[in-house]
Design an enzyme around this catalytic site. Sequence first.
Site, short mmCIF file in Angstrom:
data_model
loop_
_atom_site.label_atom_id
_atom_site.label_comp_id
_atom_site.label_asym_id
_atom_site.label_seq_id
_atom_site.Cartn_x
_atom_site.Cartn_y
_atom_site.Cartn_z
N LYS A 59 0.86 -1.18 0.00
CA LYS A 59 0.00 0.00 0.00
C LYS A 59 0.90 1.23 0.00
O LYS A 59 1.57 1.52 0.99
CB LYS A 59 -0.89 0.02 1.25
CG LYS A 59 -1.91 1.15 1.21
CD LYS A 59 -2.60 1.37 2.53
CE LYS A 59 -1.93 2.40 3.38
NZ LYS A 59 -1.72 3.73 2.80
N GLU B 4 9.75 1.04 10.66
CA GLU B 4 10.72 2.13 10.49
C GLU B 4 9.97 3.42 10.76
O GLU B 4 9.22 3.91 9.91
CB GLU B 4 11.29 2.13 9.06
CG GLU B 4 11.99 0.85 8.65
CD GLU B 4 13.26 0.57 9.43
OE1 GLU B 4 13.67 1.42 10.25
OE2 GLU B 4 13.83 -0.52 9.24
N CYS C 58 13.19 11.18 7.86
CA CYS C 58 13.23 10.70 9.26
C CYS C 58 14.65 10.54 9.78
O CYS C 58 14.92 10.70 10.96
CB CYS C 58 12.49 9.38 9.36
SG CYS C 58 13.10 8.17 8.17
N GLU D 243 9.65 15.82 16.09
CA GLU D 243 10.22 15.76 14.74
C GLU D 243 9.72 16.99 13.99
O GLU D 243 8.51 17.20 13.90
CB GLU D 243 9.65 14.51 14.06
CG GLU D 243 10.66 13.62 13.46
CD GLU D 243 10.06 12.46 12.68
OE1 GLU D 243 8.91 12.05 12.93
OE2 GLU D 243 10.77 11.95 11.82
O1 LIG Z 1 11.69 7.09 5.15
C1 LIG Z 1 12.73 6.62 4.86
C2 LIG Z 1 13.92 7.43 4.74
C3 LIG Z 1 14.92 6.72 3.96
C4 LIG Z 1 16.11 7.56 3.81
C5 LIG Z 1 17.36 6.77 3.61
O2 LIG Z 1 17.32 5.54 3.56
O3 LIG Z 1 18.40 7.41 3.52
#
Ligand SMILES: O=CCCCC(=O)O
Length: 485
Positions: free
Chosen positions: A179, A255, A289, A386
Amino acid sequence: MTLNLNDPTLLKTQCFVGGEWVSGSGQLEVFNPATGKLLATVETVGSAETEQAIEAADRAMKAWQKTSAKERAVLLRNWYDLIMENQEDLATILTAEQGKSLAESRGEVAYSASYAEWFAEEARRNYGDTLAMPQTDRRGLIVRQPVGVVAAMIPWNFPSLITRKICPALAAGCGVVLKPSEETPLSALAMIELGRRAGIPAGLVSVVVADNPADIGDVLTASETVKKLTFTGSTAVGKMLAAQCAGTVKKLTLELGGNAPFIVFDDADLEAAAQNAALSKFRNAGQVCVCAQRIFVQEGIYDKFVARLKEIVQDYRVGNCIDESNTHGPQIHERSVLSIEEKVQDAIAKGAKVVLGGKRGEQGPNFYQPTILTNVDDSMRVFKEEIFGPVAAIYKFKTEEEAIQRGNDTEYGLAAYFYTRDLARAWRVSEALDFGMVGVNETVITADIIPFGGMKQSGIGREGSRYGLEEFTEMKFICMGGLDQ
Ligand SMILES: O=CCCCC(=O)O
């Protein structure tokens, strides 16, 4: 709005279920966040089609798990080749629906391809083990088998990164129902079209787009057939999904959010630290993130660092990144701008000084100016939450102990970065920071080869690397007895 694609058939506007592009009952409009213009209208599906996708994945994986590792590797390698051949089109779609610069989009597409290549290689290394059993007539074996049908959910900030979830699942022998985010479904649909061309067997992977995400989420999390959920997104949504998965005790890879400290010690290479702070903090307009959030600078070099960061950031060209001269794009939607605005206002009300930016951008409702704040402290929302926007808040610190304590003072534990030339300090601080990934004098630390993931409320499990394959397997112990007869 028409996109200038070499292969216009990559712009898919239907869901991919059971190996077919299917008509849907609803409609989802996808907009370019930089211009607000309509990009495409996607036909959406609901719970019935999601059930069909799960059944198709379950059926298809019965044959798929019996294929040789080499066969699975060849398919993944074909997918890698096709992604790279179509990198420019995929980057154009990605920038149009998500807003990031074309340079970043090209990078994301290559990064996404790298997971197909990596897991093509890892598919052949799904090793087991043997045990020295205490009984002489027995032998013990440990084998790794596919975990079962996987539900995968990916976020809007890296919409083409579906390979980090799908490729290890396929390498292990699983089927997948994916999804994508409702904000950015086009990249996932284009990627899966290339997967189809690469030879993914019918039904093994489906992509379901909903206008009401809960419809699909509820079916995936409640299903007895789905054995694992892999989710990237906010900590709040991750907790909700984990609770929903508890009913069927699914395996989880989560994650989730991050609030990365970026610490610059007095002995650091100041130019490298400032350049990389800017690169990390303002990547994807601050919507990553894993990137720098709270910048801590030791008092002796604080003023110099702020001045250099300002010089770098004030040269950014913010706008619609389909125009390649723009270096930084919009936020994904106006709600996001509002949330950034509230956090900056909270900081200003508590005494923060605006060195750069500090306002909405003039380019449109989804823009916020690249911003630098000083005179910030740990009571402010920009410290605790954040930010997910282009706001660099720069905190002053005196000692190493203080930097570690304040850096760790967060419920998140995804990534941390620090700059020093002192080798002993590099070890000490690396070991003391409670984060799943630590960059020492480096911010570009993520790659197919590394275990991506966080501690504390940043998540469960790891993606990529050799550990990323294990996440899609069940460990089975086999005891063979009666061997002395
Ligand atoms: O949301 C995922 C961020 C991935 C950024 C990365 O793997 O550098």
